[in-house]
Write an enzyme that holds these catalytic residues in place. Structure first.
Site, PDB file in Angstrom:
ATOM      1  N   TYR A 346      -8.333   8.486  -5.251  1.00  0.00           N
ATOM      2  CA  TYR A 346      -8.845   9.811  -4.854  1.00  0.00           C
ATOM      3  C   TYR A 346      -7.749  10.870  -4.822  1.00  0.00           C
ATOM      4  O   TYR A 346      -7.993  11.966  -4.314  1.00  0.00           O
ATOM      5  CB  TYR A 346      -9.428   9.752  -3.434  1.00  0.00           C
ATOM      6  CG  TYR A 346     -10.549   8.778  -3.192  1.00  0.00           C
ATOM      7  CD1 TYR A 346     -11.820   8.972  -3.740  1.00  0.00           C
ATOM      8  CD2 TYR A 346     -10.358   7.676  -2.365  1.00  0.00           C
ATOM      9  CE1 TYR A 346     -12.855   8.086  -3.475  1.00  0.00           C
ATOM     10  CE2 TYR A 346     -11.386   6.793  -2.088  1.00  0.00           C
ATOM     11  CZ  TYR A 346     -12.638   7.003  -2.642  1.00  0.00           C
ATOM     12  OH  TYR A 346     -13.657   6.138  -2.361  1.00  0.00           O
ATOM     13  N   CYS A 372       2.004  -3.527 -11.504  1.00  0.00           N
ATOM     14  CA  CYS A 372       2.320  -3.119 -12.870  1.00  0.00           C
ATOM     15  C   CYS A 372       1.337  -2.065 -13.372  1.00  0.00           C
ATOM     16  O   CYS A 372       0.535  -2.312 -14.280  1.00  0.00           O
ATOM     17  CB  CYS A 372       2.308  -4.341 -13.780  1.00  0.00           C
ATOM     18  SG  CYS A 372       3.401  -5.607 -13.163  1.00  0.00           S
TER      19      CYS A 372
END
Ligand SMILES: *Cc1c(COP(=O)(O)O)cnc(C)c1O
Length: 442
Positions: A346, A372
């Site tokens: 968000y 990652c």
């Protein structure tokens, strides 16, 4: 108000004075700082929790949850009302039990949450089942358990519910229609739920027809109307507009002879302070809706999640490494987007404070996790006092949509959950182990 203000180096003794922003956010979380720089959560040293429980770890302050509940209850007091906690914000059993003891009901959106709510001791009659895509098996269990109210969101769902309602004995199943009130809310696009084109709710012009179908079914009873305008809403206007639309529909239904209505559900979404927002206080919300709903003769339901638990939670994370690359200073920590996804999902702002402040120089850093993914960050360009490996950071405002949205991505066990109450802290959910991750595979 700059972000650096919260964590900046200040003159000795200036901690409580001067900066109302920091004071407000510390107060929101129930934090204080001792003169030696140690951070306290409801009098408990946060460093001690981090040392003994390890990091990353979620920590919840029970006192904050109680205060929020009391503030909302007091604001709604003049109305006949019920506060149904939205379980999805934080479904930790200890948090659910605490809210049940405060006399909250609950709002659930899945069969899993139903199980949790029952495990936490909620009376089924105080459970409201919401959600846009309830499956037949979930509706079946809800009917068998006799939950207090099932909020339907489409005509096809009504048909599916009718099938399940026919298979249980006893009084009819109580249904509310979640209405799409067609109001737009100034919040993140992913947390707007009430504009006309949203997937949520039944359009206002189909409500009478839906109500007719409910009324015509011998195993269903129309208990009320519901709405939920969105999440992290800071302006009372959408609640006011939505309530007005619902009140008109109540009038229309009564004019059609519907005599079973008992509840008007105004949903959740009350916005809190993450940075420097003006939070939507329960008093402002109540003042906005009271003139509209007070004379309807209905029980007013609200379903706050974030408001009750958001500010009450911290995510503690340990500093692993520092590095400088391409003009950016990185602080690599042991919590990633799998633990707290709000910053990357968000673009949410969470304040970050150094747990043991040693008054070092402030500079902007990217606080990033071990995952990652380049989107794996807790904060970008955030002014923080210089930290080193072994320091612990507290990410504030992590009580809602924190642990519940965590995942095992990168095969990372999820953090423990810790409750601080009455000067004591206890692990209420243990840290997952690698064995837990492998257990269900064949
Ligand atoms: C998510 C949700 C809530 C709670 O929203 P908050 O912003 O956490 O208060 C309430 N009702 C429904 C139907 C929801 O989907």
């Amino acid at each position: 108000m700059g972000e650096g203000v919260l964590t900046g180096v200040r003159e000795p003794g200036s901690r409580e004075a001067g900066n109302s922003g920091e004071a407000a956010r510390f107060l929101d979380a129930g934090l204080t700082r001792r003169s030696d720089g140690a951070l306290l959560l409801a009098e408990v040293p946060v460093e001690e929790i981090a040392r003994r429980a390890g990091t990353p770890a979620y920590v919840y302050n029970a006192a904050v949850i109680r205060d929020r509940f009391a503030e909302l209850r007091d604001a709604l007091q003049p109305l006949e009302h019920r506060i149904n906690y939205a379980v999805k914000a934080n479904s930790c059993l200890a948090v659910l039990s605490l809210l049940r003891e405060l006399d909250a009901g609950c709002d659930i959106v899945s069969g899993g949450e139903l199980r949790r709510a029952l495990a936490a001791g909620f009376d089924p009659a105080r459970i409201v089942f919401s959600g846009v895509g309830k499956r037949a098996d979930e509706l079946a269990v809800a009917c068998q358990t006799r939950v207090g109210q099932i909020n339907i969101e489409s005509l096809e769902e009504l048909d599916a519910l009718a099938v399940q309602a026919q298979m249980v004995e006893g009084p009819p199943v109580r249904v509310a229609i979640r209405v799409n009130p067609d109001v737009t809310v100034d919040t993140h696009p992913y947390t707007r739920t009430a504009m006309a084109a949203a997937k949520f709710g039944i359009p206002a012009d189909q409500v009478i027809e839906t109500a007719r179908r409910v009324a015509a079914h011998p195993r269903l009873e129309l208990a009320g109307l519901a709405m939920h305008v969105g999440s992290q809403v800071l302006d009372p206007a959408p609640f006011e507009k939505g309530a007005r639309r619902l009140a008109e529909l109540i009038g229309a239904l009564r004019a059609q002879g519907v005599g079973t209505l008992r509840s008007l559900d105004l949903g959740g979404g009350i916005g809190i302070r993450y940075k420097d927002e003006e939070p939507l206080t329960p008093r402002r919300l109540a003042e906005a809706v009271r003139p509209i709903v007070a004379s309807l003769g209905l029980t007013i339901h609200v379903e706050p999640g974030r408001y009750l638990v958001g500010s009450a939670g911290l995510l503690l994370t340990g500093v692993l490494y520092r590095k400088h690359a391409g003009g950016t200073d990185y602080v690599i920590v042991d919590a990633g987007m799998n633990d707290l996804v709000r910053p990357s999902h968000y673009q949410a702002h969470h304040e970050i404070v150094v747990v043991h402040e040693r008054g070092r120089a402030v500079k902007p850093v990217d606080v990033v996790g071990p995952i990652c993914e380049s989107g794996d960050f807790l904060a970008l360009g955030r002014p923080l006092p210089e930290v080193q490996a072994g320091d612990v950071l507290a990410v504030l405002g992590a009580g809602a949509y924190g642990f519940v949205m965590s995942s095992n991505y990168n095969d990372r066990p999820r953090p423990p959950e810790i409750l601080v109450d009455s000067g004591q802290w206890s692990v209420v959910r243990v840290r997952e182990s690698i064995e837990d991750l492998l257990r269900s595979e064949r």
